[in-house]
Design a protein around this motif. Structure first.
Motif, mmCIF file in Angstrom:
data_model
loop_
_atom_site.group_PDB
_atom_site.id
_atom_site.type_symbol
_atom_site.label_atom_id
_atom_site.label_comp_id
_atom_site.label_asym_id
_atom_site.label_seq_id
_atom_site.Cartn_x
_atom_site.Cartn_y
_atom_site.Cartn_z
ATOM 1 N N VAL A 58 64.279 35.251 96.903
ATOM 2 C CA VAL A 58 62.971 35.581 96.210
ATOM 3 C C VAL A 58 61.178 36.075 96.392
ATOM 4 O O VAL A 58 60.417 37.461 96.298
ATOM 5 C CB VAL A 58 62.370 34.358 95.465
ATOM 6 N N PRO A 59 61.167 35.832 98.218
ATOM 7 C CA PRO A 59 59.782 36.364 98.800
ATOM 8 C C PRO A 59 60.118 37.920 98.326
ATOM 9 O O PRO A 59 58.601 38.961 98.351
ATOM 10 C CB PRO A 59 59.466 35.869 100.203
ATOM 11 N N LEU A 60 61.069 38.866 98.454
ATOM 12 C CA LEU A 60 61.262 39.823 99.113
ATOM 13 C C LEU A 60 61.322 41.242 97.598
ATOM 14 O O LEU A 60 60.764 42.407 97.293
ATOM 15 C CB LEU A 60 62.347 40.496 99.603
ATOM 16 N N LYS A 61 61.215 40.026 95.926
ATOM 17 C CA LYS A 61 60.130 40.361 94.833
ATOM 18 C C LYS A 61 59.533 41.071 94.541
ATOM 19 O O LYS A 61 58.530 41.474 94.103
ATOM 20 C CB LYS A 61 61.319 39.767 94.164
ATOM 21 N N ALA A 178 56.317 30.594 94.229
ATOM 22 C CA ALA A 178 56.791 29.937 93.329
ATOM 23 C C ALA A 178 56.696 30.554 91.445
ATOM 24 O O ALA A 178 57.785 30.329 90.734
ATOM 25 C CB ALA A 178 55.676 28.708 93.196
ATOM 26 N N ALA A 179 55.806 31.282 91.758
ATOM 27 C CA ALA A 179 55.293 32.166 90.147
ATOM 28 C C ALA A 179 56.316 32.543 89.650
ATOM 29 O O ALA A 179 57.086 32.553 89.181
ATOM 30 C CB ALA A 179 54.085 32.501 89.462
ATOM 31 N N GLN A 180 56.891 33.441 90.761
ATOM 32 C CA GLN A 180 57.861 34.586 90.546
ATOM 33 C C GLN A 180 59.688 33.415 90.567
ATOM 34 O O GLN A 180 60.419 33.686 89.784
ATOM 35 C CB GLN A 180 58.396 35.031 92.321
ATOM 36 N N ARG A 181 59.053 32.135 91.440
ATOM 37 C CA ARG A 181 61.100 31.358 91.342
ATOM 38 C C ARG A 181 61.440 30.762 89.516
ATOM 39 O O ARG A 181 61.551 30.761 89.144
ATOM 40 C CB ARG A 181 60.434 30.372 91.702
ATOM 41 N N LEU A 182 59.582 30.721 89.277
ATOM 42 C CA LEU A 182 59.421 30.293 87.858
ATOM 43 C C LEU A 182 60.079 31.246 86.769
ATOM 44 O O LEU A 182 60.911 30.980 85.740
ATOM 45 C CB LEU A 182 58.386 29.651 87.604
ATOM 46 N N ARG A 183 59.831 32.582 87.247
ATOM 47 C CA ARG A 183 60.499 33.473 86.172
ATOM 48 C C ARG A 183 61.544 33.858 86.174
ATOM 49 O O ARG A 183 62.463 34.010 85.130
ATOM 50 C CB ARG A 183 59.206 34.567 86.606
ATOM 51 N N ASP A 184 62.672 33.552 87.592
ATOM 52 C CA ASP A 184 63.206 33.874 87.765
ATOM 53 C C ASP A 184 65.118 32.940 87.323
ATOM 54 O O ASP A 184 65.605 32.695 86.713
ATOM 55 C CB ASP A 184 64.262 33.898 89.434
#
Ligand code: Q9C
Ligand code: ZN
Length: 342
Positions: A58-61, A178-184
């Motif tokens: 996720v951080p790599l996105k 965290a926002a990216q994780r919610l998206r995923d």
């Protein structure tokens, strides 16, 4: 409300910060998280859990792969180069560094990846940053299970960490991760509201060309406040992200009456965007007694802030950013969380 906390934050314990031409004891230290944690316990926040461990997918996105490899190896490489003190950048690519590229030499590389130089890198910094990211992601997953609120007690903070830049006490952008994780996890539109005193230049950087993560920041105006070179109203996003970034800079001595108007305007933008979840980048360095900031919020204002934010009706993951110097940071954070829940 569930509190996500990792002891590993203590691994980030720098001796030095460059401040006013001197190396001083850092404003950002382990005591901060412990003060906040103590205040939360005292106010009855008993549901504290350790984070789940996550890999870097996720951080790599959001962050550059070379940057993450740098964070992982910088301390060892710094020692191998013969340095014995904390790692501090000296030379940064700036205007007209036309051919800037990551140098092999670690002394150059640390400047290549820095957006400011007050933040010394130490043994354990990367491990602490990983744990902070884990706290934020654990909070995101908790929301995705249908819970309305969570608090990730992240340390080190994250909102100054850009795509390939550290600084302002930040290394990994916990809130954006965290926002990216919610998206995923399937949330289509996520808003990040940054109420730290300082502009969230890192969060803006990693979301600037995106239309699925709306970013709003309330902060000291760049003409007068760190990080100085970002945070103007004119920064509204780029490409498909145009119109999905909103900055609300405010003057020295801003107190609740003016601050709350900006907060309402930001929340209106978030509603208009159609956010399904909110990540709150919470810095309490807007407090009147904060040693490095210049707003004038009072402890009771943070209760109102939480209540106003909750009124948007969204699930809220609160991620800890700044807030320094005084014991009241604990009560101020607790008040935001109490305001959110009531
Ligand atoms: N020496 C956060 O609040 N320096 N970072 C300001 C004091 C950097 C703040 C002047 C402030 C960084 C997360
Ligand atoms: Zn701050």
């Amino acid at each position: 409300m569930r509190v996500i906390y990792s002891e590993d934050h203590k691994l980030r314990d720098a001796r030095t910060e460059l401040h006013g031409g001197e190396l001083v004891k850092p404003f950002e230290g382990p005591f901060r998280a412990e003060w906040i944690r103590a205040a939360l316990k005292q106010k009855g926040f008993a549901d504290e859990v350790a984070p789940t461990r996550y890999d870097l997918s996720v951080p790599l996105k959001l962050h550059d792969a070379g940057y993450l490899a740098f964070l992982e190896t910088v301390w060892e490489r710094w020692l191998s180069a013969g340095f014995t003190t904390e790692a501090i950048p000296i030379s940064l690519p700036v205007r007209r560094s036309y051919h800037a590229r990551p140098p092999h030499n670690i002394d150059g590389l640390i400047g290549y990846y820095a957006n400011s130089v007050e933040t010394s890198i130490t043994e354990g910094t990367y491990q602490a940053a990983l744990a902070a990211k884990d706290c934020a992601m654990t909070g995101a997953d908790y929301l995705s299970k249908g819970n309305r609120f969570a608090f990730a007690l992240c340390r080190p903070p994250g909102h100054h960490a850009g795509i390939d830049l550290f600084g302002g006490y930040c290394f990994l952008n916990n809130a954006a991760i965290a926002a990216q994780r919610l998206r995923d996890n399937g949330t289509k539109k996520v808003a990040i509201l940054d109420v730290d005193f300082h502009h969230g230049n890192g969060t803006q950087d990693v979301t600037y060309e995106r239309d699925d993560i709306f970013f709003a920041s309330l902060h000291g105006e760049p003409d007068d406040a760190f990080p100085y070179f970002w945070g103007h109203k004119e920064e509204t996003g780029k490409g498909r992200g145009e119109g999905f970034n909103a900055n609300f800079p405010m003057l020295r001595n801003t107190a609740w009456p003016v601050y709350s108007e900006a907060l309402e305007a930001a929340l209106e933008r978030i509603s208009a965007f159609g956010a399904e979840a909110l990540v709150l980048s919470l810095g309490v360095d807007t407090f009147e007694k904060d040693p490095i900031s210049f707003f004038r919020l009072k402890t009771e204002d943070f209760l109102t802030m939480g209540a106003r934010i909750a009124a948007c009706g969204l699930p809220v993951l609160t991620v800890m950013e700044g807030g320094y110097g005084v014991h009241e940071i604990g009560d101020n954070v607790a008040n935001v969380l109490i305001g959110l829940e009531n």
